[in-house]
Design an enzyme around this catalytic site. Structure first.
Site, mmCIF file in Angstrom:
data_model
loop_
_atom_site.group_PDB
_atom_site.id
_atom_site.type_symbol
_atom_site.label_atom_id
_atom_site.label_comp_id
_atom_site.label_asym_id
_atom_site.label_seq_id
_atom_site.Cartn_x
_atom_site.Cartn_y
_atom_site.Cartn_z
ATOM 1 C CG ASN A 10 -1.698 1.262 1.394
ATOM 2 O OD1 ASN A 10 -1.804 2.045 0.455
ATOM 3 N ND2 ASN A 10 -2.280 1.473 2.577
ATOM 4 C CE LYS A 12 0.258 3.459 4.928
ATOM 5 N NZ LYS A 12 -0.124 3.610 6.313
ATOM 6 C CG HIS A 97 -5.981 1.800 4.992
ATOM 7 N ND1 HIS A 97 -5.573 2.718 5.930
ATOM 8 C CD2 HIS A 97 -4.925 0.964 4.804
ATOM 9 C CE1 HIS A 97 -4.320 2.450 6.285
ATOM 10 N NE2 HIS A 97 -3.909 1.386 5.625
ATOM 11 C CD GLU A 99 -3.262 5.457 6.618
ATOM 12 O OE1 GLU A 99 -3.243 5.546 5.379
ATOM 13 O OE2 GLU A 99 -2.317 4.968 7.277
ATOM 14 N N GLY A 174 1.958 2.048 10.693
ATOM 15 C CA GLY A 174 2.887 3.172 10.567
ATOM 16 C C GLY A 174 3.550 3.582 11.861
ATOM 17 N N GLY A 234 4.731 1.180 4.772
ATOM 18 C CA GLY A 234 6.061 1.779 4.657
ATOM 19 C C GLY A 234 7.075 0.899 3.938
HETATM 20 C C1 PEP Z 1 -0.967 0.017 5.821
HETATM 21 O O1 PEP Z 1 -0.949 1.162 5.435
HETATM 22 O O2 PEP Z 1 -1.867 -0.726 5.449
HETATM 23 C C2 PEP Z 1 0.106 -0.458 6.698
HETATM 24 C C3 PEP Z 1 0.038 -1.655 7.196
HETATM 25 O O3 PEP Z 1 1.143 0.430 6.932
HETATM 26 P P1 PEP Z 1 2.540 0.093 7.651
HETATM 27 O O4 PEP Z 1 3.055 -1.184 7.060
HETATM 28 O O5 PEP Z 1 3.419 1.272 7.325
HETATM 29 O O6 PEP Z 1 2.273 -0.040 9.115
#
Ligand code: PEP
Length: 254
Positions: A10, A12, A97, A99, A174, A234
């Site tokens: 992802n 983002k 998600h 977010e 994150g 990330g």
């Molecule tokens: C995500 O955005 O779905 C996620 C799991 O982010 P991260 O791996 O950065 O925690």
């Protein structure tokens, strides 16, 4: 049934034409060594779908979107429909998600409708569920993820075996805080049981873990019996790290 593991990145709201080109080039160069016993995908910002579609054409790296409208077309300024995503080769679309639930107020019912819209266009929704830290600390984890998944099952019952689920504890996204393999497995088992109760074909559904999964912790998470892959934020922006996670998934399937 053994489910082929899926590692989905992802991105983002990250990337640029130049950065995407370098990232995808490095991913495609490393994929054969990472192993082919796992599926790999990257979910990119909508404006980059055409670019990444072209870069990944004919490769083992599938393309995904990060959201989808509940509507197929019409006066919905700013929205992107599932048929549009499909035209650009999207195989997957992340829906719900945390977010989007947090910053855009998406409800369980809207997430369920987004999954339906994706399925109708032949796109596999990656349905995200997960509890906040406050919900975990007050003992509500199970109730929260079950409520979120129940809404999706309610609307998509007849084709629930076509979805992918991602368990993403909000406190782990994150933050560098990962759920322990045991904590993740416990919730995955709950989700698996819920899917099993809803569909006789539930064994097709992959349940991914997401939340600070990285090259160092992927193998232990992916070794859990009900963890069928990962949704990676990330670490999906660094080709070497993402490839190591794919390699861990491929090795776990060996
Ligand atoms: C995500 O955005 O779905 C996620 C799991 O982010 P991260 O791996 O950065 O925690």
């Amino acid at each position: 049934m053994t489910r082929k593991k899926l590692i989905a990145g992802n991105w983002k709201m990250n990337g640029s034409l130049e950065a995407n080109q370098a990232l995808v080039r490095d991913l495609l160069a490393g994929l054969p060594q990472a192993g082919s016993r796992a599926d790999a995908a990257c979910c990119v910002p909508a404006p980059y779908l055409a670019q990444v579609q072209q870069l990944t054409q004919g490769s083992a790296l599938a393309l995904g979107a990060q959201d989808v409208s509940v509507h197929a077309a019409g006066a919905y300024t700013g929205e992107v429909s599932a048929p549009m995503l499909r035209e650009f080769g999207a195989r997957y679309a992340i829906v719900g998600h945390s977010e989007r639930r947090q910053y855009h107020g998406e409800t369980d019912a809207q997430v369920a409708d987004k999954a339906k819209a994706a399925l109708a266009a032949g796109i596999t929704p990656i349905v995200c569920v997960g509890e906040t830290l406050a919900e975990r600390e007050s003992g509500q984890t199970e109730a929260v993820v079950k409520r979120q998944l129940a809404a999706v099952i309610h609307v998509n019952g007849h084709c629930i075996s076509e979805i992918v689920v991602a368990y993403e504890p909000v406190w782990a996204i994150g933050t560098g805080k990962t759920a322990t393999p045991e904590q993740a497995q416990q919730v995955h088992a709950v989700l698996r049981a819920q899917l099993h109760a809803a569909s006789s074909r539930d064994d097709r559904v992959r349940i991914l873990y997401g939340g600070s999964m990285n090259a160092a912790n992927a193998a232990s998470l992916l070794a859990q019996p009900d963890i069928d892959g990962g949704l990676i934020g990330g670490a999906s922006l660094k080709a070497a790290d993402f490839l190591q996670i794919i390699a861990a998934a491929s090795a776990a399937a060996a």
